[in-house]
Design a protein around this motif. Structure first.
Motif, PDB file in Angstrom:
ATOM      1  N   THR A 125      27.860  42.530  -2.217  1.00 15.61           N
ATOM      2  CA  THR A 125      26.539  43.057  -2.546  1.00 15.61           C
ATOM      3  C   THR A 125      25.628  41.939  -3.037  1.00 15.61           C
ATOM      4  OG1 THR A 125      27.568  45.145  -3.177  1.00 15.61           O
ATOM      5  CG2 THR A 125      25.306  44.797  -3.881  1.00 15.61           C
ATOM      6  N   GLN A 126      26.189  41.030  -3.820  1.00 13.28           N
ATOM      7  CA  GLN A 126      25.419  39.885  -4.308  1.00 13.28           C
ATOM      8  C   GLN A 126      24.953  39.028  -3.136  1.00 13.28           C
ATOM      9  OE1 GLN A 126      27.685  37.049  -6.572  1.00 13.28           O
ATOM     10  NE2 GLN A 126      25.876  36.121  -7.468  1.00 13.28           N
ATOM     11  N   GLN A 127      25.856  38.739  -2.212  1.00 10.13           N
ATOM     12  CA  GLN A 127      25.499  37.907  -1.062  1.00 10.13           C
ATOM     13  C   GLN A 127      24.467  38.601  -0.180  1.00 10.13           C
ATOM     14  OE1 GLN A 127      26.312  34.688  -0.774  1.00 10.13           O
ATOM     15  NE2 GLN A 127      24.819  34.747   0.879  1.00 10.13           N
ATOM     16  N   LEU A 128      24.607  39.900   0.008  1.00  9.17           N
ATOM     17  CA  LEU A 128      23.627  40.652   0.792  1.00  9.17           C
ATOM     18  C   LEU A 128      22.252  40.615   0.133  1.00  9.17           C
ATOM     19  CD1 LEU A 128      22.949  42.515   3.190  1.00  9.17           C
ATOM     20  CD2 LEU A 128      23.669  44.440   1.745  1.00  9.17           C
ATOM     21  N   ALA A 129      22.205  40.779  -1.187  1.00  9.33           N
ATOM     22  CA  ALA A 129      20.931  40.732  -1.912  1.00  9.33           C
ATOM     23  C   ALA A 129      20.277  39.360  -1.772  1.00  9.33           C
ATOM     24  CB  ALA A 129      21.150  41.078  -3.381  1.00  9.33           C
ATOM     25  N   ILE A 130      21.061  38.305  -1.872  1.00 10.69           N
ATOM     26  CA  ILE A 130      20.523  36.944  -1.734  1.00 10.69           C
ATOM     27  C   ILE A 130      20.013  36.708  -0.328  1.00 10.69           C
ATOM     28  CG2 ILE A 130      21.181  34.490  -1.723  1.00 10.69           C
ATOM     29  CD1 ILE A 130      23.108  35.203  -4.070  1.00 10.69           C
ATOM     30  N   THR A 131      20.810  37.067   0.674  1.00 11.49           N
ATOM     31  CA  THR A 131      20.412  36.873   2.074  1.00 11.49           C
ATOM     32  C   THR A 131      19.142  37.656   2.402  1.00 11.49           C
ATOM     33  OG1 THR A 131      22.725  36.557   2.680  1.00 11.49           O
ATOM     34  CG2 THR A 131      21.203  37.080   4.465  1.00 11.49           C
ATOM     35  N   THR A 132      19.071  38.898   1.943  1.00  3.72           N
ATOM     36  CA  THR A 132      17.897  39.738   2.191  1.00  3.72           C
ATOM     37  C   THR A 132      16.661  39.137   1.537  1.00  3.72           C
ATOM     38  OG1 THR A 132      19.285  41.703   2.334  1.00  3.72           O
ATOM     39  CG2 THR A 132      16.948  42.057   1.903  1.00  3.72           C
ATOM     40  N   THR A 133      16.798  38.677   0.309  1.00  8.60           N
ATOM     41  CA  THR A 133      15.671  38.083  -0.410  1.00  8.60           C
ATOM     42  C   THR A 133      15.178  36.826   0.287  1.00  8.60           C
ATOM     43  OG1 THR A 133      16.348  39.026  -2.506  1.00  8.60           O
ATOM     44  CG2 THR A 133      14.954  37.075  -2.608  1.00  8.60           C
ATOM     45  N   MET A 134      16.101  35.995   0.724  1.00 14.44           N
ATOM     46  CA  MET A 134      15.703  34.770   1.429  1.00 14.44           C
ATOM     47  C   MET A 134      14.959  35.095   2.724  1.00 14.44           C
ATOM     48  SD  MET A 134      16.624  32.483  -0.692  1.00 14.44           S
ATOM     49  CE  MET A 134      16.324  31.009   0.258  1.00 14.44           C
ATOM     50  N   ALA A 135      15.439  36.094   3.447  1.00 12.68           N
ATOM     51  CA  ALA A 135      14.787  36.477   4.707  1.00 12.68           C
ATOM     52  C   ALA A 135      13.401  37.063   4.457  1.00 12.68           C
ATOM     53  CB  ALA A 135      15.656  37.481   5.457  1.00 12.68           C
ATOM     54  N   LYS A 136      13.274  37.889   3.433  1.00 10.77           N
ATOM     55  CA  LYS A 136      12.007  38.551   3.154  1.00 10.77           C
ATOM     56  C   LYS A 136      10.942  37.599   2.622  1.00 10.77           C
ATOM     57  CE  LYS A 136      13.553  43.283   2.490  1.00 10.77           C
ATOM     58  NZ  LYS A 136      12.618  43.874   3.432  1.00 10.77           N
ATOM     59  N   THR A 137      11.342  36.473   2.065  1.00 16.93           N
ATOM     60  CA  THR A 137      10.375  35.517   1.532  1.00 16.93           C
ATOM     61  C   THR A 137      10.204  34.281   2.428  1.00 16.93           C
ATOM     62  OG1 THR A 137      12.093  34.530   0.145  1.00 16.93           O
ATOM     63  CG2 THR A 137      10.690  36.218  -0.864  1.00 16.93           C
ATOM     64  N   SER A 138      10.770  34.301   3.621  1.00 12.02           N
ATOM     65  CA  SER A 138      10.629  33.151   4.521  1.00 12.02           C
ATOM     66  C   SER A 138       9.772  33.456   5.747  1.00 12.02           C
ATOM     67  CB  SER A 138      12.013  32.656   4.959  1.00 12.02           C
ATOM     68  OG  SER A 138      12.677  33.660   5.705  1.00 12.02           O
ATOM     69  N   MET A 139       9.197  34.643   5.812  1.00 17.28           N
ATOM     70  CA  MET A 139       8.329  34.999   6.946  1.00 17.28           C
ATOM     71  C   MET A 139       6.931  34.422   6.749  1.00 17.28           C
ATOM     72  SD  MET A 139       9.156  39.019   7.523  1.00 17.28           S
ATOM     73  CE  MET A 139       9.102  39.434   5.793  1.00 17.28           C
ATOM     74  N   SER A 140       6.213  34.293   7.858  1.00 11.34           N
ATOM     75  CA  SER A 140       4.805  33.917   7.762  1.00 11.34           C
ATOM     76  C   SER A 140       4.005  35.106   7.247  1.00 11.34           C
ATOM     77  CB  SER A 140       4.274  33.496   9.136  1.00 11.34           C
ATOM     78  OG  SER A 140       4.221  34.628   9.999  1.00 11.34           O
ATOM     79  N   PHE A 141       2.792  34.848   6.790  1.00 14.35           N
ATOM     80  CA  PHE A 141       1.913  35.913   6.304  1.00 14.35           C
ATOM     81  C   PHE A 141       1.699  36.956   7.394  1.00 14.35           C
ATOM     82  CE2 PHE A 141      -1.992  38.080   5.334  1.00 14.35           C
ATOM     83  CZ  PHE A 141      -2.029  38.159   3.952  1.00 14.35           C
ATOM     84  N   GLY A 142       1.411  36.485   8.603  1.00 15.54           N
ATOM     85  CA  GLY A 142       1.141  37.399   9.721  1.00 15.54           C
ATOM     86  C   GLY A 142       2.344  38.261  10.078  1.00 15.54           C
ATOM     87  N   GLN A 143       3.512  37.664  10.103  1.00 15.71           N
ATOM     88  CA  GLN A 143       4.719  38.416  10.438  1.00 15.71           C
ATOM     89  C   GLN A 143       5.006  39.480   9.384  1.00 15.71           C
ATOM     90  OE1 GLN A 143       8.323  36.089  10.719  1.00 15.71           O
ATOM     91  NE2 GLN A 143       9.333  37.620  11.999  1.00 15.71           N
ATOM     92  N   ALA A 144       4.874  39.120   8.113  1.00 17.94           N
ATOM     93  CA  ALA A 144       5.097  40.093   7.035  1.00 17.94           C
ATOM     94  C   ALA A 144       4.062  41.214   7.112  1.00 17.94           C
ATOM     95  CB  ALA A 144       5.036  39.399   5.675  1.00 17.94           C
ATOM     96  N   PHE A 145       2.808  40.867   7.407  1.00 14.40           N
ATOM     97  CA  PHE A 145       1.737  41.859   7.502  1.00 14.40           C
ATOM     98  C   PHE A 145       2.015  42.857   8.627  1.00 14.40           C
ATOM     99  CE2 PHE A 145      -2.342  43.412   9.060  1.00 14.40           C
ATOM    100  CZ  PHE A 145      -2.979  43.803   7.886  1.00 14.40           C
TER     101      PHE A 145
END
Length: 132
Positions: free
Chosen positions: A16-36
Motif C-alpha cells: 500500500t505504501q509503494q502504491l501510494a508513492i507510485t500514484t503520487t509520483m505519477a499524479k505530480t509528473s504530468m504537464s498542466f495540459g494533460q492534468a487539465f
C-alpha cells in the motif's frame, strides 16, 4: 486529515505504501495540459454518474448508474480534485519525494480548473442549451 489518519492507522505500509508513492509520483509528473484534460474527462464522468443516478427510479438503478462512470474514471486514471486531496498527501506521508508546492502547482491547480471547466462548460452549459 484522512491521509494522516490512514498513516496513523498503519495503512501506508508494504504494498500500500509503494502504491501510494507510485500514484503520487505519477499524479505530480504530468504537464498542466494533460492534468487539465484528464480532469475535464473525469468530472464529465462524475456528472454523468449524478445524471444517471437521478434518472433511475429505484436503488438498484441508481447504484448501476453511479457504478459504471465512476469505475471508468478510476480505471482510466482520470483526475478528480477531491480524490487527489487524499491520494497525494497520503503518498507524501508514505515517502514520495514530492513537495507541497509540487502537489499544488502540478496537480491541484490544473485538476481543480479542469473539474470546474467540465462542470460548468461541458455539462451545465450543454444541458442548459439542450433542455432550456
Amino acid at each position: 486529515a484522512f491521509a494522516a489518519a490512514a498513516l496513523y492507522a498503519g495503512f501506508l505500509v508494504g504494498g500500500t505504501q509503494q502504491l501510494a508513492i507510485t500514484t503520487t509520483m505519477a499524479k505530480t509528473s504530468m504537464s498542466f495540459g494533460q492534468a487539465f484534460v484528464k480532469a475535464v474527462m473525469c468530472n464529465w464522468m462524475v456528472c454523468m454518474a449524478v445524471f444517471l443516478s437521478e434518472a433511475a427510479r429505484d436503488l438498484g438503478g441508481k447504484m448501476v448508474g453511479i457504478w459504471f462512470p465512476i469505475s471508468a474514471f478510476v480505471a482510466m486514471s482520470m483526475e478528480h480534485s477531491v480524490a487527489n486531496m487524499f491520494l497525494i498527501p497520503a503518498g507524501i506521508m508514505a515517502g514520495a519525494n514530492v513537495s507541497v508546492a509540487q502537489m499544488i502547482l502540478k496537480n491541484w491547480i490544473p485538476v481543480c480548473l479542469g473539474n470546474a471547466f467540465a462542470g460548468v462548460v461541458c455539462v451545465a452549459m450543454s444541458y442548459s442549451y439542450a433542455f432550456g
